[in-house]
Design an enzyme around this catalytic site. Structure first.
Site, PDB file in Angstrom:
ATOM      1  N   GLU A 255       7.212   8.418  -5.087  1.00  0.00           N
ATOM      2  CA  GLU A 255       6.236   7.337  -5.205  1.00  0.00           C
ATOM      3  C   GLU A 255       4.892   7.909  -5.637  1.00  0.00           C
ATOM      4  O   GLU A 255       4.594   9.074  -5.354  1.00  0.00           O
ATOM      5  CB  GLU A 255       6.128   6.656  -3.835  1.00  0.00           C
ATOM      6  CG  GLU A 255       5.148   5.530  -3.722  1.00  0.00           C
ATOM      7  CD  GLU A 255       5.469   4.324  -4.576  1.00  0.00           C
ATOM      8  OE1 GLU A 255       5.273   4.408  -5.802  1.00  0.00           O
ATOM      9  OE2 GLU A 255       5.878   3.293  -4.030  1.00  0.00           O
ATOM     10  N   ASP A 256       4.097   7.098  -6.313  1.00  0.00           N
ATOM     11  CA  ASP A 256       2.768   7.558  -6.707  1.00  0.00           C
ATOM     12  C   ASP A 256       1.799   7.555  -5.533  1.00  0.00           C
ATOM     13  O   ASP A 256       1.033   8.486  -5.344  1.00  0.00           O
ATOM     14  CB  ASP A 256       2.215   6.757  -7.893  1.00  0.00           C
ATOM     15  CG  ASP A 256       2.206   5.246  -7.673  1.00  0.00           C
ATOM     16  OD1 ASP A 256       2.623   4.768  -6.589  1.00  0.00           O
ATOM     17  OD2 ASP A 256       1.794   4.524  -8.600  1.00  0.00           O
TER      18      ASP A 256
ATOM     19  N   ARG B 287      -3.307   4.618 -16.567  1.00  0.00           N
ATOM     20  CA  ARG B 287      -2.131   5.386 -16.120  1.00  0.00           C
ATOM     21  C   ARG B 287      -2.079   6.764 -16.767  1.00  0.00           C
ATOM     22  O   ARG B 287      -1.586   7.712 -16.171  1.00  0.00           O
ATOM     23  CB  ARG B 287      -0.833   4.651 -16.466  1.00  0.00           C
ATOM     24  CG  ARG B 287      -0.536   3.448 -15.639  1.00  0.00           C
ATOM     25  CD  ARG B 287       0.878   2.941 -15.942  1.00  0.00           C
ATOM     26  NE  ARG B 287       1.091   1.604 -15.439  1.00  0.00           N
ATOM     27  CZ  ARG B 287       1.411   1.317 -14.181  1.00  0.00           C
ATOM     28  NH1 ARG B 287       1.551   2.273 -13.310  1.00  0.00           N
ATOM     29  NH2 ARG B 287       1.599   0.065 -13.812  1.00  0.00           N
TER      30      ARG B 287
ATOM     31  N   PHE C 249      -9.956   2.922  -4.462  1.00  0.00           N
ATOM     32  CA  PHE C 249      -8.966   2.498  -5.446  1.00  0.00           C
ATOM     33  C   PHE C 249      -8.891   3.545  -6.540  1.00  0.00           C
ATOM     34  O   PHE C 249      -9.861   3.791  -7.247  1.00  0.00           O
ATOM     35  CB  PHE C 249      -9.288   1.122  -6.032  1.00  0.00           C
ATOM     36  CG  PHE C 249      -8.104   0.551  -6.757  1.00  0.00           C
ATOM     37  CD1 PHE C 249      -7.067  -0.032  -6.057  1.00  0.00           C
ATOM     38  CD2 PHE C 249      -8.004   0.650  -8.132  1.00  0.00           C
ATOM     39  CE1 PHE C 249      -5.945  -0.527  -6.724  1.00  0.00           C
ATOM     40  CE2 PHE C 249      -6.890   0.157  -8.802  1.00  0.00           C
ATOM     41  CZ  PHE C 249      -5.867  -0.429  -8.087  1.00  0.00           C
TER      42      PHE C 249
ATOM     43  N   ASP D  18       0.200   3.406   0.590  1.00  0.00           N
ATOM     44  CA  ASP D  18      -1.018   2.717   0.977  1.00  0.00           C
ATOM     45  C   ASP D  18      -0.774   1.994   2.298  1.00  0.00           C
ATOM     46  O   ASP D  18      -0.729   2.624   3.348  1.00  0.00           O
ATOM     47  CB  ASP D  18      -1.377   1.758  -0.172  1.00  0.00           C
ATOM     48  CG  ASP D  18      -2.782   1.228  -0.118  1.00  0.00           C
ATOM     49  OD1 ASP D  18      -3.205   0.775   0.962  1.00  0.00           O
ATOM     50  OD2 ASP D  18      -3.472   1.242  -1.149  1.00  0.00           O
TER      51      ASP D  18
END
Length: 176
Positions: free
Chosen positions: A97-98, A163, A150, A101
């Site tokens: 996963e990136d 990205r 963010f 959160d």
């Protein structure tokens, strides 16, 4: 509304940390094959770099789940957009996963994958934001623990932009 991006984690630091994670996975899975499950779209940049650095045999599959839309905060609603192509039965699975959160999406996804009969399921994330966690998720391999900002770059986006940045940046929104 305009955005500015400033560097949080440099390209060099990201590369170095991915090598370290690849080395650890190779050691942990010596003599085995790992099946990497990439969570699209953000995870694909990290997956590609990580897979190149793992020395044990690797197979790949992709899954797309969504809980954001074009907002900067998770909606809490998890939607499977694309499911896996291959069965997980008896495989050593690492979900790539990136970012972790709130944990809502990953908690749902990990439980769903465990029900498919793999030998094991572990979680590997480039970024972890534990301050934002509302659902407990065990992260087995973490690139960086970051503050509640963010972030974009290295696969992470803001409304499908940024990205392709080779580093992790923080988005600042300017009211105009």
């Amino acid at each position: 509304m305009a955005e500015k991006v400033h560097v949080l984690i440099s390209e060099e630091d990201v590369d170095k940390r991915i090598q370290e994670i690849g080395d650890q996975i190779s050691k942990d899975y010596a003599g085995k094959q790992v099946h990497l499950v990439c969570v699209l779209k953000g995870g694909v940049f990290f997956l590609c770099e990580l897979a190149k650095r793992i020395t044990v045999p690797v197979s790949l599959d992709f899954m797309s789940v969504s809980s954001y839309g074009s907002e900067t905060k998770s909606s809490g609603v998890v939607r499977i957009v694309k499911d896996l192509d291959e069965p997980l039965k008896d495989k050593e699975v690492i979900v790539v996963e990136d970012i972790v959160d709130s944990g809502r999406t990953l908690s749902y996804l990990l439980e769903m994958l465990k029900d498919r009969g793999p030998k094991s399921v572990k979680l590997c994330t480039l970024l972890d934001k534990p301050e934002r966690r509302v659902v407990d998720v065990n992260v087995d391999y973490t690139g960086f623990t970051i503050p509640d900002e963010f972030v974009v770059g290295y696969g992470l986006d803001y409304a499908q932009k940024y990205r392709n940045l080779p580093y992790i940046g923080v988005v600042e929104l300017d009211e105009e």
